[in-house]
Design an enzyme around this catalytic site. Structure first.
Site, mmCIF file in Angstrom:
data_model
loop_
_atom_site.group_PDB
_atom_site.id
_atom_site.type_symbol
_atom_site.label_atom_id
_atom_site.label_comp_id
_atom_site.label_asym_id
_atom_site.label_seq_id
_atom_site.Cartn_x
_atom_site.Cartn_y
_atom_site.Cartn_z
ATOM 1 N N HIS A 42 32.551 101.428 92.299
ATOM 2 C CA HIS A 42 32.786 102.825 93.047
ATOM 3 C C HIS A 42 32.480 103.850 92.101
ATOM 4 O O HIS A 42 31.745 104.864 92.308
ATOM 5 C CB HIS A 42 34.141 103.015 93.325
ATOM 6 C CG HIS A 42 34.682 101.885 94.454
ATOM 7 N ND1 HIS A 42 35.623 101.104 94.303
ATOM 8 C CD2 HIS A 42 34.397 101.820 95.705
ATOM 9 C CE1 HIS A 42 35.830 100.344 95.209
ATOM 10 N NE2 HIS A 42 35.246 100.898 96.033
ATOM 11 N N GLY A 152 27.039 100.641 97.841
ATOM 12 C CA GLY A 152 26.819 99.438 96.993
ATOM 13 C C GLY A 152 26.167 98.416 97.652
ATOM 14 O O GLY A 152 26.352 98.131 98.716
ATOM 15 N N GLU A 153 25.081 97.799 96.812
ATOM 16 C CA GLU A 153 24.409 96.782 97.642
ATOM 17 C C GLU A 153 25.248 95.287 97.647
ATOM 18 O O GLU A 153 24.915 94.542 98.307
ATOM 19 C CB GLU A 153 23.361 96.338 96.859
ATOM 20 C CG GLU A 153 21.931 97.276 96.707
ATOM 21 C CD GLU A 153 20.777 97.020 96.030
ATOM 22 O OE1 GLU A 153 20.926 95.886 95.285
ATOM 23 O OE2 GLU A 153 19.777 97.473 96.137
ATOM 24 N N LEU A 189 31.828 92.905 91.202
ATOM 25 C CA LEU A 189 33.114 93.890 91.275
ATOM 26 C C LEU A 189 33.232 93.993 92.856
ATOM 27 O O LEU A 189 32.922 94.228 93.656
ATOM 28 C CB LEU A 189 33.022 94.903 90.659
ATOM 29 C CG LEU A 189 32.913 95.133 88.988
ATOM 30 C CD1 LEU A 189 33.187 96.591 88.557
ATOM 31 C CD2 LEU A 189 33.738 94.081 88.408
#
Ligand code: PAF
Length: 287
Positions: A42, A152-153, A189
């Site tokens: 993030h 995010g990918e 993550l």
């Protein structure tokens, strides 16, 4: 250097007042929607937004409509104070923390549904999930009205679905994908990694290991079927209890591919270890 102040708003009116002021100054607004439990993935979204925009708004809202009845909505990690500290260090400018009543006032009866991209993969295992995501993201985008929003990918199907949604609904915000952030040993993550026991945390490495091996095996255009079956066995041997899917897909429309060809492809996986469901994906080809 001292960290700049982070303002916090909890209502749509306060959010809009703040963004209107910035817009009046001709500033470019970036937006990072989150469900909190902020990790370095993030923070990378916030930092990327900060390099491309003058002001960055981050929402924290654990969205109930994207969780199924037997999923982890109640258990989902929540820690507002730690999240706000992390946002201060990342130089976010505004945290937006709406309540469920603000997002879904009584009588709410409109949903947003993207067909085609959402029925398979995570959509098959989590009915209603993407409708929950696209509805809340549409609302958040209309509340914030950013110039660009960052995703995010790691949640690749979500990124592609939101990109399509913004295009189809003429939402005037750029949807920007940001590469997955990984631990040094390769694990992607995720806020859900906190559910893993130390043993499961080690076993979870079977995902990045298997994706990397498959990317090498498939990059030259080999028939994907036998290699994907090998990959599923590898995950199960590595300690996963089940594999929801492991597929080679077109990187844009997520249709399944039999081999890597001229267009960019994506290896994409969801697998369960104990009560935790982990996602990951990597690009392959084109040849
Ligand atoms: O990726 C997430 O954290 C969520 O799905 C999102 C985009 C914040 C919508 O609730």
């Amino acid at each position: 250097m001292e960290n700049p102040p982070l303002a916090t708003v909890r209502t749509i009116a306060d959010l809009r007042a703040r963004v209107r002021e910035w817009r009046g100054q001709g500033l470019r607004i970036g937006f990072v929607p989150t469900m909190g439990a902020l990790h370095d993935g993030h923070i990378t979204l916030v930092r990327t937004a900060k390099t491309r925009c003058d002001k960055v708004v981050v929402s924290i809202f654990v969205n109930p409509t994207q969780f199924g009845p037997n999923e982890d909505f109640d258990a989902y990690p929540r820690n507002e104070a730690a999240d706000l500290d992390r946002l201060v260090s990342a130089h976010a400018d505004l945290a937006y923390l709406p309540t469920v009543d603000i997002m879904y006032p009584p009588g709410t009866s409109t949903t947003v549904n993207v067909t085609g991209l959402t029925e398979r993969l995570c959509g098959a295992a989590r009915p209603g999930h993407f409708q929950g995501v696209t509805t809340v993201v549409t609302k958040l985008l209309l509340q914030v009205l950013p110039d660009a929003a960052f995703f995010g990918e790691k949640d690749y199907q979500q990124l592609k679905t939101i990109t399509r949604m913004a295009r189809d609904l003429d939402i005037p915000a750029e949807i920007a994908g940001v590469p997955t952030v990984r631990e040094a040993d390769g694990l992607a993550l995720s806020s859900r990694n906190v559910y893993l026991s130390p043993t499961q945390r080690q076993q979870a490495l079977a995902i990045p290991r298997t994706l990397q091996a498959l990317a090498q095996r498939l990059a030259g255009g080999a028939d994907a079927g036998p290699h994907l079956r090998w990959g599923i066995d590898e995950l199960l041997r590595g300690g996963f209890d089940s594999v929801d899917y492991l597929e080679l897909c077109d990187a844009e429309d997520l249709t399944p591919l039999t081999h890597v060809g001229a267009r960019p492809a994506r290896l994409i996986v969801a697998a369960r270890i104990g009560k935790t469901r982990l996602l990951d994906n990597i690009g392959v080809g084109p040849i």
